[in-house]
Design a protein around this motif. Sequence first.
Motif, mmCIF file in Angstrom:
data_model
loop_
_atom_site.group_PDB
_atom_site.id
_atom_site.type_symbol
_atom_site.label_atom_id
_atom_site.label_comp_id
_atom_site.label_asym_id
_atom_site.label_seq_id
_atom_site.Cartn_x
_atom_site.Cartn_y
_atom_site.Cartn_z
ATOM 1 N N VAL A 22 -11.586 60.638 -0.269
ATOM 2 C CA VAL A 22 -11.307 61.026 1.119
ATOM 3 C C VAL A 22 -11.110 62.534 1.197
ATOM 4 C CG1 VAL A 22 -9.648 60.798 3.011
ATOM 5 C CG2 VAL A 22 -10.365 58.774 1.734
ATOM 6 N N LEU A 23 -10.380 63.082 0.248
ATOM 7 C CA LEU A 23 -10.149 64.520 0.221
ATOM 8 C C LEU A 23 -11.463 65.285 0.048
ATOM 9 C CD1 LEU A 23 -8.065 66.811 0.210
ATOM 10 C CD2 LEU A 23 -7.975 66.572 -2.272
ATOM 11 N N MET A 24 -12.356 64.809 -0.817
ATOM 12 C CA MET A 24 -13.658 65.465 -0.999
ATOM 13 C C MET A 24 -14.483 65.403 0.280
ATOM 14 S SD MET A 24 -14.957 64.785 -4.907
ATOM 15 C CE MET A 24 -15.595 63.193 -4.490
ATOM 16 N N PHE A 25 -14.456 64.270 0.968
ATOM 17 C CA PHE A 25 -15.202 64.150 2.222
ATOM 18 C C PHE A 25 -14.673 65.130 3.257
ATOM 19 C CE2 PHE A 25 -15.768 62.420 6.483
ATOM 20 C CZ PHE A 25 -17.152 62.380 6.523
ATOM 21 N N VAL A 26 -13.360 65.259 3.368
ATOM 22 C CA VAL A 26 -12.767 66.185 4.339
ATOM 23 C C VAL A 26 -13.171 67.621 4.011
ATOM 24 C CG1 VAL A 26 -10.566 67.134 5.152
ATOM 25 C CG2 VAL A 26 -10.857 64.664 4.958
ATOM 26 N N VAL A 27 -13.144 67.979 2.735
ATOM 27 C CA VAL A 27 -13.543 69.333 2.334
ATOM 28 C C VAL A 27 -15.018 69.565 2.649
ATOM 29 C CG1 VAL A 27 -13.893 70.834 0.335
ATOM 30 C CG2 VAL A 27 -11.740 69.598 0.606
ATOM 31 N N PHE A 28 -15.880 68.615 2.302
ATOM 32 C CA PHE A 28 -17.294 68.753 2.616
ATOM 33 C C PHE A 28 -17.523 68.852 4.113
ATOM 34 C CE2 PHE A 28 -18.493 66.857 -1.621
ATOM 35 C CZ PHE A 28 -19.119 68.002 -2.079
ATOM 36 N N TYR A 29 -16.788 68.100 4.898
ATOM 37 C CA TYR A 29 -16.963 68.132 6.342
ATOM 38 C C TYR A 29 -16.679 69.528 6.884
ATOM 39 C CZ TYR A 29 -16.395 67.211 11.288
ATOM 40 O OH TYR A 29 -16.516 67.266 12.640
ATOM 41 N N PHE A 30 -15.555 70.106 6.487
ATOM 42 C CA PHE A 30 -15.175 71.400 7.040
ATOM 43 C C PHE A 30 -15.945 72.563 6.431
ATOM 44 C CE2 PHE A 30 -11.422 69.044 8.491
ATOM 45 C CZ PHE A 30 -11.437 69.447 9.818
ATOM 46 N N LEU A 31 -16.474 72.414 5.219
ATOM 47 C CA LEU A 31 -17.203 73.506 4.604
ATOM 48 C C LEU A 31 -18.718 73.433 4.810
ATOM 49 C CD1 LEU A 31 -15.349 73.950 1.202
ATOM 50 C CD2 LEU A 31 -15.133 75.309 3.276
ATOM 51 N N LEU A 32 -19.263 72.234 4.974
ATOM 52 C CA LEU A 32 -20.709 72.087 5.061
ATOM 53 C C LEU A 32 -21.196 71.483 6.374
ATOM 54 C CD1 LEU A 32 -21.385 70.766 1.453
ATOM 55 C CD2 LEU A 32 -21.702 73.074 2.301
ATOM 56 N N ILE A 33 -20.666 70.348 6.738
ATOM 57 C CA ILE A 33 -21.211 69.599 7.871
ATOM 58 C C ILE A 33 -20.889 70.269 9.199
ATOM 59 C CG2 ILE A 33 -21.169 67.379 9.067
ATOM 60 C CD1 ILE A 33 -20.539 66.109 6.295
ATOM 61 N N ARG A 34 -19.641 70.607 9.432
ATOM 62 C CA ARG A 34 -19.224 71.172 10.714
ATOM 63 C C ARG A 34 -19.899 72.513 11.013
ATOM 64 N NH1 ARG A 34 -13.436 73.021 12.571
ATOM 65 N NH2 ARG A 34 -13.659 72.806 14.810
ATOM 66 N N PRO A 35 -19.960 73.467 10.065
ATOM 67 C CA PRO A 35 -20.666 74.717 10.367
ATOM 68 C C PRO A 35 -22.147 74.502 10.676
ATOM 69 C CG PRO A 35 -19.272 75.010 8.461
ATOM 70 C CD PRO A 35 -19.258 73.553 8.783
ATOM 71 N N GLN A 36 -22.789 73.552 9.997
ATOM 72 C CA GLN A 36 -24.196 73.283 10.278
ATOM 73 C C GLN A 36 -24.374 72.701 11.678
ATOM 74 O OE1 GLN A 36 -26.705 74.155 8.298
ATOM 75 N NE2 GLN A 36 -28.153 73.484 9.840
ATOM 76 N N GLN A 37 -23.465 71.832 12.110
ATOM 77 C CA GLN A 37 -23.532 71.283 13.461
ATOM 78 C C GLN A 37 -23.360 72.386 14.503
ATOM 79 O OE1 GLN A 37 -20.495 68.253 13.387
ATOM 80 N NE2 GLN A 37 -21.925 66.661 12.754
ATOM 81 N N LYS A 38 -22.449 73.321 14.259
ATOM 82 C CA LYS A 38 -22.249 74.437 15.194
ATOM 83 C C LYS A 38 -23.498 75.306 15.274
ATOM 84 C CE LYS A 38 -17.261 75.104 15.073
ATOM 85 N NZ LYS A 38 -16.184 76.055 14.769
ATOM 86 N N LYS A 39 -24.110 75.591 14.121
ATOM 87 C CA LYS A 39 -25.310 76.416 14.091
ATOM 88 C C LYS A 39 -26.453 75.731 14.841
ATOM 89 C CE LYS A 39 -26.198 78.672 10.327
ATOM 90 N NZ LYS A 39 -26.615 79.041 8.960
ATOM 91 N N THR A 40 -26.596 74.430 14.647
ATOM 92 C CA THR A 40 -27.639 73.674 15.340
ATOM 93 C C THR A 40 -27.401 73.672 16.843
ATOM 94 O OG1 THR A 40 -27.925 72.270 13.401
ATOM 95 C CG2 THR A 40 -28.788 71.433 15.475
ATOM 96 N N LYS A 41 -26.168 73.516 17.255
ATOM 97 C CA LYS A 41 -25.836 73.499 18.676
ATOM 98 C C LYS A 41 -26.143 74.850 19.333
ATOM 99 C CE LYS A 41 -22.165 71.263 19.948
ATOM 100 N NZ LYS A 41 -20.780 70.867 20.242
ATOM 101 N N THR A 42 -25.794 75.956 18.672
ATOM 102 C CA THR A 42 -26.073 77.273 19.255
ATOM 103 C C THR A 42 -27.575 77.559 19.282
ATOM 104 O OG1 THR A 42 -25.721 78.344 17.113
ATOM 105 C CG2 THR A 42 -23.844 78.260 18.620
ATOM 106 N N ARG A 43 -28.323 77.104 18.265
ATOM 107 C CA ARG A 43 -29.772 77.318 18.264
ATOM 108 C C ARG A 43 -30.440 76.523 19.375
ATOM 109 N NH1 ARG A 43 -34.658 75.597 16.209
ATOM 110 N NH2 ARG A 43 -36.017 77.282 15.528
ATOM 111 N N ASN A 44 -30.013 75.277 19.569
ATOM 112 C CA ASN A 44 -30.584 74.465 20.652
ATOM 113 C C ASN A 44 -30.268 75.070 22.013
ATOM 114 O OD1 ASN A 44 -31.758 72.637 18.919
ATOM 115 N ND2 ASN A 44 -30.039 71.218 18.977
ATOM 116 N N ALA A 45 -29.067 75.615 22.173
ATOM 117 C CA ALA A 45 -28.714 76.270 23.439
ATOM 118 C C ALA A 45 -29.579 77.506 23.662
ATOM 119 C CB ALA A 45 -27.233 76.645 23.442
ATOM 120 N N MET A 46 -29.850 78.271 22.605
ATOM 121 C CA MET A 46 -30.713 79.442 22.723
ATOM 122 C C MET A 46 -32.125 79.036 23.104
ATOM 123 S SD MET A 46 -33.283 81.359 20.915
ATOM 124 C CE MET A 46 -33.233 80.619 19.313
#
Length: 102
Positions: A22-46
């Motif tokens: 669970v701890l590894m998943f939380v770390v991966f989420y905040f370090l890898l998954i969440r930033p990629q989702q933000k980047k995708t969202k801003t690119r789609n908005a652009m």
Amino acid sequence: MFQLASGTGSGGSILGLVGPFVLMFVVFYFLLIRPQQKKTKTRNAMLKALKKGDKIVTIGGLHGTIVELSDDIVVLRVNDVTKLTFDRGSISHAVTIAEDKE
């Protein structure tokens, strides 16, 4: 000196087994998954905010100005004569006024 593991007392709690995963998943989420989702969202908005006359750069590095725009196709004017057709997804970023002056 050494104690052999017997059937009693050798069991751990389920939290001790699942907790690290669970701890590894939380770390991966905040370090890898969440930033990629933000980047995708801003690119789609652009990509949705593009309009005729915007200066853009394609993924391949081609600079041009948007002449025609549809849902999935963009026609760029590269110079006074040349117009090229691209997929909308091949646009890397829009050039801002500050970038244009440099």
